[in-house]
Design a protein around this motif. Structure first.
Motif, PDB file in Angstrom:
ATOM      1  N   VAL A  14      41.407  11.325  -7.187  1.00 53.08           N
ATOM      2  CA  VAL A  14      40.037  11.104  -7.646  1.00 53.08           C
ATOM      3  C   VAL A  14      40.084   9.986  -8.678  1.00 53.08           C
ATOM      4  CG1 VAL A  14      38.062  12.137  -8.841  1.00 53.08           C
ATOM      5  CG2 VAL A  14      39.403  13.488  -7.231  1.00 53.08           C
ATOM      6  N   GLY A  15      39.022   9.192  -8.754  1.00 47.60           N
ATOM      7  CA  GLY A  15      39.032   8.049  -9.653  1.00 47.60           C
ATOM      8  C   GLY A  15      37.969   8.098 -10.727  1.00 47.60           C
ATOM      9  N   HIS A  16      38.074   7.139 -11.636  1.00 47.67           N
ATOM     10  CA  HIS A  16      37.089   6.976 -12.715  1.00 47.67           C
ATOM     11  C   HIS A  16      37.062   5.492 -13.062  1.00 47.67           C
ATOM     12  CE1 HIS A  16      34.713   7.993 -16.282  1.00 47.67           C
ATOM     13  NE2 HIS A  16      35.455   7.114 -16.934  1.00 47.67           N
ATOM     14  N   PHE A  17      35.868   4.966 -13.279  1.00 49.63           N
ATOM     15  CA  PHE A  17      35.724   3.553 -13.636  1.00 49.63           C
ATOM     16  C   PHE A  17      35.168   3.428 -15.043  1.00 49.63           C
ATOM     17  CE2 PHE A  17      32.866  -0.154 -14.034  1.00 49.63           C
ATOM     18  CZ  PHE A  17      33.817  -1.163 -13.936  1.00 49.63           C
ATOM     19  N   THR A  18      35.698   2.466 -15.797  1.00 51.00           N
ATOM     20  CA  THR A  18      35.139   2.160 -17.105  1.00 51.00           C
ATOM     21  C   THR A  18      35.168   0.654 -17.325  1.00 51.00           C
ATOM     22  OG1 THR A  18      35.274   2.547 -19.493  1.00 51.00           O
ATOM     23  CG2 THR A  18      37.344   2.439 -18.316  1.00 51.00           C
ATOM     24  N   ASP A  19      34.105   0.144 -17.922  1.00 47.21           N
ATOM     25  CA  ASP A  19      34.069  -1.270 -18.302  1.00 47.21           C
ATOM     26  C   ASP A  19      33.805  -1.386 -19.798  1.00 47.21           C
ATOM     27  OD1 ASP A  19      31.473  -0.355 -18.177  1.00 47.21           O
ATOM     28  OD2 ASP A  19      30.693  -2.024 -16.991  1.00 47.21           O
ATOM     29  N   THR A  20      34.434  -0.482 -20.544  1.00 50.25           N
ATOM     30  CA  THR A  20      34.304  -0.501 -21.994  1.00 50.25           C
ATOM     31  C   THR A  20      34.778  -1.845 -22.552  1.00 50.25           C
ATOM     32  OG1 THR A  20      35.028   0.581 -24.039  1.00 50.25           O
ATOM     33  CG2 THR A  20      36.578   0.572 -22.239  1.00 50.25           C
ATOM     34  N   PRO A  21      34.162  -2.328 -23.636  1.00 49.92           N
ATOM     35  CA  PRO A  21      34.556  -3.618 -24.210  1.00 49.92           C
ATOM     36  C   PRO A  21      36.042  -3.708 -24.559  1.00 49.92           C
ATOM     37  CG  PRO A  21      32.462  -2.914 -25.141  1.00 49.92           C
ATOM     38  CD  PRO A  21      32.959  -1.765 -24.303  1.00 49.92           C
ATOM     39  N   VAL A  22      36.658  -2.588 -24.919  1.00 51.88           N
ATOM     40  CA  VAL A  22      38.090  -2.604 -25.249  1.00 51.88           C
ATOM     41  C   VAL A  22      38.902  -3.121 -24.067  1.00 51.88           C
ATOM     42  CG1 VAL A  22      40.076  -1.157 -25.827  1.00 51.88           C
ATOM     43  CG2 VAL A  22      37.867  -0.711 -26.899  1.00 51.88           C
ATOM     44  N   LYS A  78      44.452  13.951 -10.239  1.00 51.05           N
ATOM     45  CA  LYS A  78      44.233  15.032  -9.274  1.00 51.05           C
ATOM     46  C   LYS A  78      42.812  15.581  -9.315  1.00 51.05           C
ATOM     47  CE  LYS A  78      46.027  18.581 -12.445  1.00 51.05           C
ATOM     48  NZ  LYS A  78      44.783  19.328 -12.655  1.00 51.05           N
ATOM     49  N   ASP A  79      42.079  15.282 -10.366  1.00 51.03           N
ATOM     50  CA  ASP A  79      40.674  15.667 -10.474  1.00 51.03           C
ATOM     51  C   ASP A  79      39.990  14.664 -11.393  1.00 51.03           C
ATOM     52  OD1 ASP A  79      41.308  16.476 -13.129  1.00 51.03           O
ATOM     53  OD2 ASP A  79      41.795  18.486 -12.420  1.00 51.03           O
ATOM     54  N   ALA A  80      38.676  14.808 -11.528  1.00 51.73           N
ATOM     55  CA  ALA A  80      37.920  13.811 -12.286  1.00 51.73           C
ATOM     56  C   ALA A  80      38.315  13.795 -13.759  1.00 51.73           C
ATOM     57  CB  ALA A  80      36.415  14.073 -12.141  1.00 51.73           C
ATOM     58  N   GLN A  81      38.573  14.964 -14.327  1.00 54.71           N
ATOM     59  CA  GLN A  81      38.971  14.994 -15.735  1.00 54.71           C
ATOM     60  C   GLN A  81      40.303  14.283 -15.935  1.00 54.71           C
ATOM     61  OE1 GLN A  81      40.663  18.542 -17.613  1.00 54.71           O
ATOM     62  NE2 GLN A  81      39.150  18.350 -19.240  1.00 54.71           N
ATOM     63  N   THR A  82      41.269  14.556 -15.071  1.00 58.30           N
ATOM     64  CA  THR A  82      42.569  13.914 -15.186  1.00 58.30           C
ATOM     65  C   THR A  82      42.443  12.405 -15.042  1.00 58.30           C
ATOM     66  OG1 THR A  82      43.599  15.892 -14.256  1.00 58.30           O
ATOM     67  CG2 THR A  82      44.926  13.904 -14.288  1.00 58.30           C
ATOM     68  N   ALA A  83      41.599  11.969 -14.108  1.00 58.66           N
ATOM     69  CA  ALA A  83      41.389  10.535 -13.908  1.00 58.66           C
ATOM     70  C   ALA A  83      40.743   9.907 -15.140  1.00 58.66           C
ATOM     71  CB  ALA A  83      40.522  10.309 -12.679  1.00 58.66           C
ATOM     72  N   ARG A  84      39.717  10.556 -15.662  1.00 60.92           N
ATOM     73  CA  ARG A  84      39.040  10.029 -16.855  1.00 60.92           C
ATOM     74  C   ARG A  84      39.987   9.966 -18.036  1.00 60.92           C
ATOM     75  NH1 ARG A  84      37.177  12.798 -20.895  1.00 60.92           N
ATOM     76  NH2 ARG A  84      37.057  14.765 -19.713  1.00 60.92           N
ATOM     77  N   VAL A  85      40.755  11.031 -18.229  1.00 61.06           N
ATOM     78  CA  VAL A  85      41.675  11.080 -19.370  1.00 61.06           C
ATOM     79  C   VAL A  85      42.760  10.017 -19.229  1.00 61.06           C
ATOM     80  CG1 VAL A  85      43.435  12.501 -20.487  1.00 61.06           C
ATOM     81  CG2 VAL A  85      41.192  13.471 -19.969  1.00 61.06           C
ATOM     82  N   ALA A  86      43.219   9.755 -17.999  1.00 61.65           N
ATOM     83  CA  ALA A  86      44.204   8.690 -17.808  1.00 61.65           C
ATOM     84  C   ALA A  86      43.650   7.364 -18.299  1.00 61.65           C
ATOM     85  CB  ALA A  86      44.600   8.593 -16.339  1.00 61.65           C
ATOM     86  N   GLY A  87      42.373   7.116 -18.012  1.00 60.11           N
ATOM     87  CA  GLY A  87      41.752   5.898 -18.509  1.00 60.11           C
ATOM     88  C   GLY A  87      41.644   5.887 -20.024  1.00 60.11           C
ATOM     89  N   GLU A  88      41.310   7.031 -20.603  1.00 59.87           N
ATOM     90  CA  GLU A  88      41.229   7.110 -22.059  1.00 59.87           C
ATOM     91  C   GLU A  88      42.593   6.841 -22.692  1.00 59.87           C
ATOM     92  OE1 GLU A  88      39.601  10.936 -22.855  1.00 59.87           O
ATOM     93  OE2 GLU A  88      37.594  10.425 -22.136  1.00 59.87           O
ATOM     94  N   PHE A  89      43.640   7.335 -22.055  1.00 62.36           N
ATOM     95  CA  PHE A  89      44.980   7.094 -22.577  1.00 62.36           C
ATOM     96  C   PHE A  89      45.340   5.613 -22.510  1.00 62.36           C
ATOM     97  CE2 PHE A  89      45.595  11.609 -22.561  1.00 62.36           C
ATOM     98  CZ  PHE A  89      46.625  11.835 -23.463  1.00 62.36           C
TER      99      PHE A  89
END
Length: 678
Positions: free
Chosen positions: A256-264, A359-370
């Motif tokens: 599962v994926g997550h996209f972010t275009d945060t300025p950072v 493996k799920d949306a939370q894991t994908a989002r957290v990977a991006g946060e990391f």
């Protein structure tokens, strides 16, 4: 009753964990020591409460604490066999537990138990790791903190690191904490308040020093053409790239994926040094365990054509897989766990943003946060010095640590629809809402599409956080709305696997009273709306190459000829034949297309509440409030059909049990002989 020391620890942990400047999600651990009554002897016993393995400081509760007897934990120093047998000490913690022991003790338990202080914090703040990963981190620690904070050279987490920090605390009685090379910080205090104050002082002092003394362009001069695309353009580009990216990152197993275009992220990808820094990889163990040792970085500007970007991503993916396999083979021993997969978990696209996977949306989002944490770390290190993460061999030792493998084995078995992304139309109420609810319970990420955006968002919120479901406005009679709903799934969850064409309405009239407008609106919503949604979804499913499901909520009326219902039943018959046509066309892509034929679902139905119920009750000569019971009486099973019964059928059709079934219509009508399929 919660012990006072444990209560203070939980409150402190929640405060620290609530601020991402202090530590990342599930990162770090905190502890408190105190005296309680031994229920066996009635005497006092000194205990250690420490955050257990896998917990998160921001949401920590008493259940997340491991509870150990301090005397037995410290007695392990007498049997410690040395660095080469570190892993044995984690198993030994089980023999030091008090009572049932609470949560599973983590590898950092020794650090908390051996340091002679009532309260200890171990955190992963960006500012602290920036110092910890700087090439001259030891010198910077002395310059920034003086003797108040002591440098500890990199050592893999474990019993020996606990001994090292305990020795430092003893040798430096005025010190309040340490910078752990390549890792994070540890602080202590005589009270919970003092410990928290010391942790925050280390974090804030490091951040202030970086702000005051750091160079202005730590990521290098901007690369021409690599600046962020305008917001609408970059999000459209992200949605266009998402299906291909989902395919390549799911080569070994679905993600599962997550996209972010945060300025950072966009700022990092603009700088000329981003290829070098990204190739160095992350450093803090918590970072690269969730992001892999390095990301895949598209080496083209955002202005490159879409086709060119896709071709290059395919080439880079092959290179990434080969490089990762070589990395594994360089360091793997006969005792190492098998390679878990060679696909990236983070993909960086200049001008567009970052995709992260799990493996799920939370894991994908957290990977991006990391990875955002990792970018912040690189910024701080490069601002003051030169970013120098721990050696690749050390990263491998942690990534393929048997203790990490054991943590994976403790994870519960995935649910039937785990890693699947579902989009359900007309899902804010009735049958659609029941389907969305069931698919979310089955482990799917769900996009609730409905005419009413507010109701769609409210229905999504009932299912959980945005890691579980999102609500979007979608009128299936408008092609732009259909495209936007599919794009919302791609940006929120990285892909699309399952579409349920449920949106509908009904007008019950005799033939001579049915107007062209009556006919057109019903066909535009159900027949043409389903066609539009299936067409948009199929484009994604084909490019993803992962198969998928399209389900039509048709009706028994698609095969049953009843009175005063020409427009509705004809539209449903159209939907029913779309199932057969698309099953034949999409089967070669692994896409299954099936349908569900309910009888009248009265309870919870938006259609029935909107006037259809009164119309049908008038046709059959029964009070409207008795319509559900009337429908039940005319069935073979004498049972009323509810939205949940339709949802059950969708769950089965889209699960593994019917993996070889396509082109099927399942009646959910409690048995209507006239609607038997033949």
């Amino acid at each position: 009753m919660t012990h006072e020391a444990a209560a203070e620890l939980i409150a402190r942990s929640n405060r620290l964990g609530a601020d991402p400047r202090n530590t990342n999600y599930a990162g770090g651990n905190t502890s408190a020591k105190g005296v309680d009554t031994d229920p066996v002897t009635g005497g006092d016993v000194e205990l250690l409460w420490v955050k257990g393995s896998g917990g998160d400081l921001g949401t920590l509760t008493e259940k997340g604490l491991a509870v150990l007897r301090l005397d037995r934990l410290r007695a392990l120093t007498g049997v410690y066999p040395g660095i080469d047998r570190e892993d044995e000490m984690v198993a030994a913690f089980d023999y030091t537990l008090h009572g049932k022991g609470g949560a599973t003790p983590s590898i950092d338990t020794a650090m908390h138990g051996l340091v002679d202080a009532p309260h200890v914090d171990h955190l992963h703040p960006d500012s602290g790791i920036a110092i910890a990963t700087a090439a001259d981190g030891a010198e910077l620690t002395e310059k920034i903190f003086g003797g108040a904070v002591v440098w500890v050279p990199w050592r893999r987490p474990g019993f020996q690191l606990g001994l090292d920090i305990a020795a430092i605390k003893e040798r430096h009685p005025d010190a309040i904490g340490t910078i752990l090379g390549g890792h994070g910080i540890t602080a202590w205090g005589e009270s919970s308040e003092e410990c928290e104050r010391n942790s925050r002082w280390i974090i804030d002092t490091a951040a202030a020093y970086i702000d005051e003394h750091g160079r202005p362009e730590p990521f290098g001069a901007p690369l021409p053409g690599y600046e962020p695309l305008p917001e609408d353009e970059r999000r459209a580009r992200a949605a266009a790239l998402a299906p291909l990216l989902r395919r390549i990152v799911s080569t070994d197993k679905p993600q599962v994926g997550h996209f972010t275009d945060t300025p950072v992220v966009l700022d990092f990808l603009t700088g000329g040094e981003h290829p070098r820094l990204a190739a160095l990889g992350t450093s803090c163990p918590d970072h690269f365990l969730r992001t892999k040792v390095r990301p895949l970085v598209l080496d083209l500007p955002g202005t490159a054509s879409l086709d060119e970007a896709k071709r290059r991503l395919l080439e880079l993916h092959e290179e990434y897989r080969a490089d990762y396999r070589a990395y594994y083979e360089r360091y793997a021993s006969p005792d190492s766990p098998a390679m878990r997969g060679a696909d990236p978990l983070v993909v960086l696209v200049p001008g567009v943003g970052m995709f992260s996977y799990g493996k799920d949306a939370q894991t994908a989002r957290v990977a991006g946060e990391f990875y955002v944490n990792a970018i912040n770390v690189m910024r701080g290190s490069e601002a003051l010095s030169r970013y120098q993460p721990i050696d690749e061999s050390e990263k491998f030792r942690i990534e393929y640590w048997e203790l990490e493998e054991a943590k994976l084995r403790r994870m519960p078995a995935p649910k039937s629809h785990a890693t699947r992304v579902a989009l359900v139309t007309g899902a804010a109420s009735g049958i659609g809402k029941a389907i969305a609810t069931r698919l979310a319970a089955d482990g799917a990420c769900v996009v609730i599409a409905d005419l009413d955006a507010e109701k769609a968002r409210a229905a999504a919120a009932e299912l959980g956080t945005s890691d579980v479901a999102i609500g979007v406005a979608a009128d299936v009679t408008k092609p732009d709305d259909v495209r936007a709903a599919v794009d919302a799934a791609l940006l929120a969850f990285g892909g699309l696997d399952l579409v349920v064409n449920n949106a509908g309405l009904s007008i019950s009239k005799p033939l001579l009273e049915t107007t062209d407008a009556d006919w057109d609106v019903q066909h535009d919503v159900m027949a043409k709306g389903s066609f539009r949604m299936s067409r948009a979804a199929a484009a994604v499913l084909i490019e993803q190459g992962l198969g998928g499901d399209i389900v039509y909520i048709s009706s028994k009326n698609s095969v049953f000829a009843g009175p005063d219902n020409i427009a509705y039943s004809a539209a449903k018959a159209d939907q029913a034949h779309q199932v057969r046509l698309l099953a034949a066309e999409l089967g070669g892509h692994g896409v299954r297309v099936n349908g569900v034929n309910p009888d009248g679902v009265v309870r919870g139905s938006g259609i029935f509440a909107g006037g259809w119920g009164a119309q049908r009750a008038a046709v059959y000569g029964v009070p409207e409030e008795e319509l559900g019971a009337f429908y039940a009486r005319r069935t073979l099973l004498k049972r009323e059909v509810l939205p949940e019964h339709v949802a059950n059928a969708v769950s089965v059709l889209t699960g593994d049990a019917l993996s070889h079934t396509t082109g099927l219509h399942i009646p959910v009508d409690a048995g209507v002989a006239a609607a038997f399929l033949r």
